[in-house]
Design an enzyme around this catalytic site. Structure first.
Site, PDB file in Angstrom:
ATOM      1  N   SER A 124       0.853  -1.188   0.000  1.00 49.92           N
ATOM      2  CA  SER A 124       0.000   0.000   0.000  1.00 49.92           C
ATOM      3  C   SER A 124       0.887   1.236   0.000  1.00 49.92           C
ATOM      4  O   SER A 124       2.118   1.130   0.054  1.00 49.92           O
ATOM      5  CB  SER A 124      -0.909   0.004   1.227  1.00 49.92           C
ATOM      6  OG  SER A 124      -0.116   0.255   2.369  1.00 49.92           O
ATOM      7  N   LYS A 125       0.234   2.392  -0.031  1.00 49.96           N
ATOM      8  CA  LYS A 125       0.992   3.640  -0.170  1.00 49.96           C
ATOM      9  C   LYS A 125       2.056   3.822   0.906  1.00 49.96           C
ATOM     10  O   LYS A 125       3.079   4.442   0.675  1.00 49.96           O
ATOM     11  CB  LYS A 125       0.027   4.820  -0.140  1.00 49.96           C
ATOM     12  CG  LYS A 125      -0.717   4.950  -1.446  1.00 49.96           C
ATOM     13  CD  LYS A 125      -1.259   6.356  -1.643  1.00 49.96           C
ATOM     14  CE  LYS A 125      -1.953   6.438  -2.980  1.00 49.96           C
ATOM     15  NZ  LYS A 125      -3.377   6.720  -2.881  1.00 49.96           N
ATOM     16  N   ARG A 126       1.776   3.254   2.100  1.00 46.69           N
ATOM     17  CA  ARG A 126       2.780   3.486   3.142  1.00 46.69           C
ATOM     18  C   ARG A 126       4.087   2.733   2.864  1.00 46.69           C
ATOM     19  O   ARG A 126       5.098   2.967   3.510  1.00 46.69           O
ATOM     20  CB  ARG A 126       2.215   3.174   4.524  1.00 46.69           C
ATOM     21  CG  ARG A 126       1.964   1.755   4.790  1.00 46.69           C
ATOM     22  CD  ARG A 126       1.014   1.554   5.963  1.00 46.69           C
ATOM     23  NE  ARG A 126       0.375   0.286   5.810  1.00 46.69           N
ATOM     24  CZ  ARG A 126       0.944  -0.869   6.126  1.00 46.69           C
ATOM     25  NH1 ARG A 126       2.135  -0.877   6.665  1.00 46.69           N
ATOM     26  NH2 ARG A 126       0.330  -2.005   5.922  1.00 46.69           N
ATOM     27  N   HIS A 127       4.081   1.840   1.882  1.00 45.37           N
ATOM     28  CA  HIS A 127       5.331   1.170   1.500  1.00 45.37           C
ATOM     29  C   HIS A 127       6.110   1.982   0.458  1.00 45.37           C
ATOM     30  O   HIS A 127       7.159   1.563   0.020  1.00 45.37           O
ATOM     31  CB  HIS A 127       5.036  -0.219   0.927  1.00 45.37           C
ATOM     32  CG  HIS A 127       4.469  -1.175   1.927  1.00 45.37           C
ATOM     33  ND1 HIS A 127       3.159  -1.580   1.916  1.00 45.37           N
ATOM     34  CD2 HIS A 127       5.043  -1.795   2.992  1.00 45.37           C
ATOM     35  CE1 HIS A 127       2.945  -2.423   2.915  1.00 45.37           C
ATOM     36  NE2 HIS A 127       4.063  -2.557   3.587  1.00 45.37           N
ATOM     37  N   GLY A 128       5.564   3.107   0.041  1.00 46.52           N
ATOM     38  CA  GLY A 128       6.247   3.913  -0.981  1.00 46.52           C
ATOM     39  C   GLY A 128       5.363   4.065  -2.200  1.00 46.52           C
ATOM     40  O   GLY A 128       4.147   3.903  -2.113  1.00 46.52           O
TER      41      GLY A 128
END
Ligand code: GLU
Length: 474
Positions: free
Chosen positions: A251-255
């Site tokens: 997800s976005k929190r992984h980049g």
């Protein structure tokens, strides 16, 4: 059987990395089997779907090199390829399913449905719809419709078990009672995903559905619908999830998770595709970098892995570096120039200089943006701030060499570059006349002329460093 594979994104955002991987698999599978790769836009969520997103996804697919044979802007006889333009078809199928007893009108309001859910939860029961409206007789239904009561069309889930064989997951089976009577058409007349997906896959003669594992439970509902409309099911391949380093769904929190961000950062599309391809699929010869566009029949569904695939940016960068190094000189120059187009120190140089710069640093970078620091390395007159550098500058040998090199460099014209032969002559002089050799010689000369304790090949570096810069360093 002719192979027809579709990629069916919802235009509710930019093309996701996971979506690009699914599209790539579908594309390669179609190519491997002389089939067709079809783009279908699943835009029935009217609030979240945007034409801009559709366009951006199409642009990104094209950037990835995943050109489709049929799609909204490329008719292949099975259109329209946008679900919002096929609503009458879904209505007709829903109507037919009601007629054949596979579906029914449901007039229950939100409140009743909520109460049912709460009751089921309290009794630890599955929150299935209780088929209240299945019991309505024809005249009641007609009356309600006449009075414009809002309704949905529900599918009457058969009392039986379902199973199928998935190309990735093997035999998949569900016990009876997994799902309650689900909605086919919403009260606003729009179809639900499972319903329109089946109708379209059927009408578009899709032979294989390749999609992410998260859709596996949708497949159960879809099998029921195929059966009810009397259609043959396509073959399925549910690919493993993409996860981040914490093993959670990517997800976005992984980049960066959207293709457009990689595009903005100037990744090479082929490097991205080659990397994505290997997240869940492996080459028969265990190769990692290969001509993936021409895999032919080597790309088959047997080589998918069941386990989640780890998305690792460092590995992607490594792939990008490898692809970058395989570019020809001119292509490499064009590629690296993307990031240096606003750098005066770069744009003012000759093409020959630029090519030398690219060839010197191509092994040291993985992305064009990293070339900015390398350019800085050439033009910086500030000495490296490190203990090692300070130490080298204090060596007696360095101090002695400095006066010799100053004298030599100041004989040069400001915009001249040092030739490798000249450096050899100087080094020989320092060796023979001043008896300096080994580390004191090489480290010292590098420190004096480049202002750094370490770096790429000294002669190649100095061959593109204007002498006025070296003069300032000395
Ligand atoms: N519109 C669905 C999605 O974007 C398609 C799933 C499928 O391939 O069936 O997830």
């Amino acid at each position: 059987m002719s192979v027809r594979v579709r990629f069916a994104p919802s235009p509710t955002g930019h093309l996701h990395i996971g979506g690009a991987r699914t599209a790539l698999y579908s594309y390669l599978f179609a190519k491997a089997n002389n089939g067709k790769f079809i783009l279908r836009i699943e835009d029935t969520d009217q609030e979240r779907s945007k034409r801009d997103f559709e366009q951006s996804q199409i642009d990104d697919l094209k950037w990835c090199g995943l050109n489709y044979d049929e799609g909204p802007d490329k008719d292949g006889g099975y259109g329209p390829y946008r679900q919002s333009e096929r609503l009458d078809t879904y209505k007709k199928y829903a109507h037919d399913l009601i007629e054949s007893g596979h579906a029914y009108y449901c007039f229950c309001d939100e409140k009743r449905l909520e109460d049912l859910k709460t009751k089921a939860e309290a009794n630890n029961e599955a929150p299935h719809y209780d088929r209240h409206c299945l019991k309505l007789d024809k005249s009641e239904i007609e009356l309600k419709i006449k009075r414009e009561f809002p309704f949905v069309v529900r599918f009457k889930v058969p009392e039986k078990t379902y199973s199928f064989n998935d190309h990735v997951r093997g035999d998949v089976a569900w016990p009876q009672d997994m799902v309650g009577d689900f909605i086919l058409l919403r009260s606003n007349g729009l179809p639900t995903y499972n319903f329109c997906c089946v109708i379209d896959d059927h009408l578009m003669k899709i032979s294989h559905v390749i999609r992410a594992e998260e859709h596996l439970n949708n497949t159960l509902r879809q099998l029921m619908i195929y059966e009810a409309i009397g259609a043959k099911t396509p073959e399925f391949a549910h690919c493993s999830l993409l996860v981040g380093k914490d093993r959670q769904k990517l997800s976005k929190r992984h980049g960066a998770t959207s293709v457009s961000l990689y595009r903005q950062q100037n990744y090479l599309p082929d490097a991205l595709m080659n990397y994505l391809l290997l997240l869940g699929w492996s080459h028969p010869e265990e190769k990692d970098i290969f001509d993936f566009k021409n895999l032919g029949t080597l790309f088959d569904l047997k080589r998918f892995s069941k386990s989640p695939a780890l998305y690792d940016l460092e590995k992607l960068n490594y792939f990008n570096g490898q692809y970058m190094r395989s570019l020809g000189d001119d292509e490499l120059l064009d590629y690296i120039s993307i990031s240096l187009k606003d750098e005066d120190n770069f744009i003012s140089r000759t093409k020959d200089w630029k090519k030398k710069f690219c060839s010197l640093f191509k092994d040291k970078i993985q992305l064009p943006d990293e070339a900015i620091d390398k350019l800085e390395l050439i033009f910086s007159t500030e000495q490296e701030d490190s203990e090692e550098m300070k130490e080298i500058m204090l060596w007696d040998t360095t101090i002695i060499m400095k006066s010799y090199l100053r004298e030599k460099v100041f004989e040069m014209k400001d915009n001249d570059y040092l030739k490798p032969e000249t450096i050899d002559t100087w080094l020989n002089h320092l060796k023979k006349e001043l008896k300096i050799k080994g580390k004191p010689l090489f480290k010292g000369v590098r420190a004096l002329l480049t202002g750094r304790s370490d770096g790429p090949d000294l002669k190649e570096l100095l061959a593109i460093t204007p002498s006025y810069i070296i003069k300032k360093r000395l």
